[in-house]
Design a protein around this motif. Structure first.
Motif, PDB file in Angstrom:
ATOM      1  N   LEU A  25      34.215  69.211  54.078  1.00 49.91           N
ATOM      2  CA  LEU A  25      34.909  70.074  53.340  1.00 49.91           C
ATOM      3  C   LEU A  25      34.990  71.444  53.779  1.00 49.91           C
ATOM      4  CD1 LEU A  25      37.778  70.403  51.851  1.00 49.91           C
ATOM      5  CD2 LEU A  25      35.733  70.386  49.401  1.00 49.91           C
ATOM      6  N   ARG A  26      33.228  72.032  53.942  1.00 56.93           N
ATOM      7  CA  ARG A  26      33.387  72.981  54.068  1.00 56.93           C
ATOM      8  C   ARG A  26      33.441  73.147  55.824  1.00 56.93           C
ATOM      9  NH1 ARG A  26      33.719  76.847  50.933  1.00 56.93           N
ATOM     10  NH2 ARG A  26      32.908  77.975  51.931  1.00 56.93           N
ATOM     11  N   LEU A  27      33.452  73.072  56.823  1.00 61.92           N
ATOM     12  CA  LEU A  27      33.474  72.755  58.092  1.00 61.92           C
ATOM     13  C   LEU A  27      35.212  72.529  58.444  1.00 61.92           C
ATOM     14  CD1 LEU A  27      32.497  71.713  60.833  1.00 61.92           C
ATOM     15  CD2 LEU A  27      33.387  69.459  60.497  1.00 61.92           C
ATOM     16  N   ILE A  28      35.687  72.039  57.378  1.00 61.49           N
ATOM     17  CA  ILE A  28      37.354  72.349  57.141  1.00 61.49           C
ATOM     18  C   ILE A  28      37.878  73.347  57.208  1.00 61.49           C
ATOM     19  CG2 ILE A  28      39.629  71.686  56.112  1.00 61.49           C
ATOM     20  CD1 ILE A  28      38.352  68.387  56.122  1.00 61.49           C
ATOM     21  N   ARG A  34      38.416  80.572  61.022  1.00 62.00           N
ATOM     22  CA  ARG A  34      37.693  80.757  62.756  1.00 62.00           C
ATOM     23  C   ARG A  34      38.916  81.488  62.953  1.00 62.00           C
ATOM     24  NH1 ARG A  34      31.883  79.396  63.786  1.00 62.00           N
ATOM     25  NH2 ARG A  34      30.448  80.645  61.694  1.00 62.00           N
ATOM     26  N   THR A  35      40.288  79.778  62.719  1.00 58.57           N
ATOM     27  CA  THR A  35      40.869  79.520  63.759  1.00 58.57           C
ATOM     28  C   THR A  35      42.014  80.282  63.454  1.00 58.57           C
ATOM     29  OG1 THR A  35      41.886  77.595  62.301  1.00 58.57           O
ATOM     30  CG2 THR A  35      40.713  77.386  64.374  1.00 58.57           C
ATOM     31  N   TYR A  41      43.511  73.659  56.279  1.00 59.68           N
ATOM     32  CA  TYR A  41      42.921  73.900  55.673  1.00 59.68           C
ATOM     33  C   TYR A  41      43.894  73.158  53.963  1.00 59.68           C
ATOM     34  CZ  TYR A  41      41.758  75.517  50.691  1.00 59.68           C
ATOM     35  OH  TYR A  41      41.501  75.206  49.580  1.00 59.68           O
ATOM     36  N   TYR A  42      44.825  73.783  53.877  1.00 61.93           N
ATOM     37  CA  TYR A  42      45.613  71.993  53.653  1.00 61.93           C
ATOM     38  C   TYR A  42      45.854  71.145  53.356  1.00 61.93           C
ATOM     39  CZ  TYR A  42      47.585  77.130  52.251  1.00 61.93           C
ATOM     40  OH  TYR A  42      47.954  78.178  51.601  1.00 61.93           O
ATOM     41  N   ALA A  43      46.121  70.721  55.095  1.00 58.46           N
ATOM     42  CA  ALA A  43      46.043  69.138  55.497  1.00 58.46           C
ATOM     43  C   ALA A  43      44.419  68.621  54.957  1.00 58.46           C
ATOM     44  CB  ALA A  43      45.723  68.995  56.972  1.00 58.46           C
ATOM     45  N   GLY A  44      42.905  69.306  55.560  1.00 48.63           N
ATOM     46  CA  GLY A  44      41.697  68.982  55.000  1.00 48.63           C
ATOM     47  C   GLY A  44      42.476  68.009  53.235  1.00 48.63           C
ATOM     48  N   THR A  45      42.234  69.728  52.652  1.00 46.40           N
ATOM     49  CA  THR A  45      42.214  69.602  51.093  1.00 46.40           C
ATOM     50  C   THR A  45      43.668  68.605  50.567  1.00 46.40           C
ATOM     51  OG1 THR A  45      43.527  71.457  50.680  1.00 46.40           O
ATOM     52  CG2 THR A  45      41.417  72.095  50.458  1.00 46.40           C
ATOM     53  N   ILE A  46      44.330  68.192  50.601  1.00 49.76           N
ATOM     54  CA  ILE A  46      45.774  67.291  50.711  1.00 49.76           C
ATOM     55  C   ILE A  46      44.792  66.283  51.406  1.00 49.76           C
ATOM     56  CG2 ILE A  46      47.860  66.224  51.522  1.00 49.76           C
ATOM     57  CD1 ILE A  46      48.602  69.277  51.595  1.00 49.76           C
ATOM     58  N   LEU A  47      44.335  65.595  51.891  1.00 52.68           N
ATOM     59  CA  LEU A  47      43.953  64.215  52.638  1.00 52.68           C
ATOM     60  C   LEU A  47      42.684  64.052  51.434  1.00 52.68           C
ATOM     61  CD1 LEU A  47      43.387  64.455  56.531  1.00 52.68           C
ATOM     62  CD2 LEU A  47      44.650  62.891  55.222  1.00 52.68           C
ATOM     63  N   SER A 117      35.169  72.873  44.633  1.00 48.58           N
ATOM     64  CA  SER A 117      35.453  73.880  45.629  1.00 48.58           C
ATOM     65  C   SER A 117      36.959  74.387  45.028  1.00 48.58           C
ATOM     66  CB  SER A 117      36.162  72.473  47.257  1.00 48.58           C
ATOM     67  OG  SER A 117      37.901  73.548  47.198  1.00 48.58           O
ATOM     68  N   TYR A 118      37.580  73.936  44.027  1.00 46.85           N
ATOM     69  CA  TYR A 118      38.326  74.396  42.770  1.00 46.85           C
ATOM     70  C   TYR A 118      37.522  75.574  42.398  1.00 46.85           C
ATOM     71  CZ  TYR A 118      41.340  75.465  38.801  1.00 46.85           C
ATOM     72  OH  TYR A 118      42.380  75.749  37.565  1.00 46.85           O
TER      73      TYR A 118
END
Length: 125
Positions: A25-28, A34-35, A41-47, A117-118
């Motif tokens: 998650l930190r990598l996401i 950075r990009t 971020y949204y896609a990662g947290t939704i997954l 994360s929250y």
């Protein structure tokens, strides 16, 4: 106080899964920062959220449609089920509950990861 080796192994697996899931998650999050693409971020947290829901539903079903460890009697099952279906359900229940326990080794670290994360998002950024 000494823990038996079996309990230490379980705690180690839980901790390792937490480290892996939190690190991912930190990598996401870092990749999104950075990009400059927030959709990462949204896609990662939704997954992650979808994984929590899917694992919870799987746990609930495998645990006999309950969150506790109460043993079922044939009288506790729906009346419209045949005796054969009730016997089959009760015969498979111990094996399914073992599978449900193994799901907890992923589900609990995933929930803790999202909770941390929250908290980070709410209070520290």
């Amino acid at each position: 106080m000494r823990f038996p080796k079996k309990q230490l192994k379980k705690l180690g697996i839980l901790f390792l899964n937490f480290v892996l899931l939190y690190g991912l998650l930190r990598l996401i999050i870092t990749l999104a920062e950075r990009t400059g693409h927030l959709w990462i971020y949204y896609a990662g947290t939704i997954l992650y959220g979808a994984a929590v829901v899917a694992l919870f539903v799987a746990f609930f079903i495998l645990n006999g449609f309950t969150l506790n460890r109460v043993e079922f009697l044939p009288e506790d099952l729906p009346a419209k089920w045949s005796g054969e279906r009730k016997a089959d359900f009760l015969a498979r229940l111990p094996e399914n509950r073992e599978r449900a326990k193994r799901l907890l080794f992923v589900l609990l670290p995933l929930v803790v990861t999202l909770l941390i994360s929250y908290i980070e998002l709410s209070f520290f950024k």
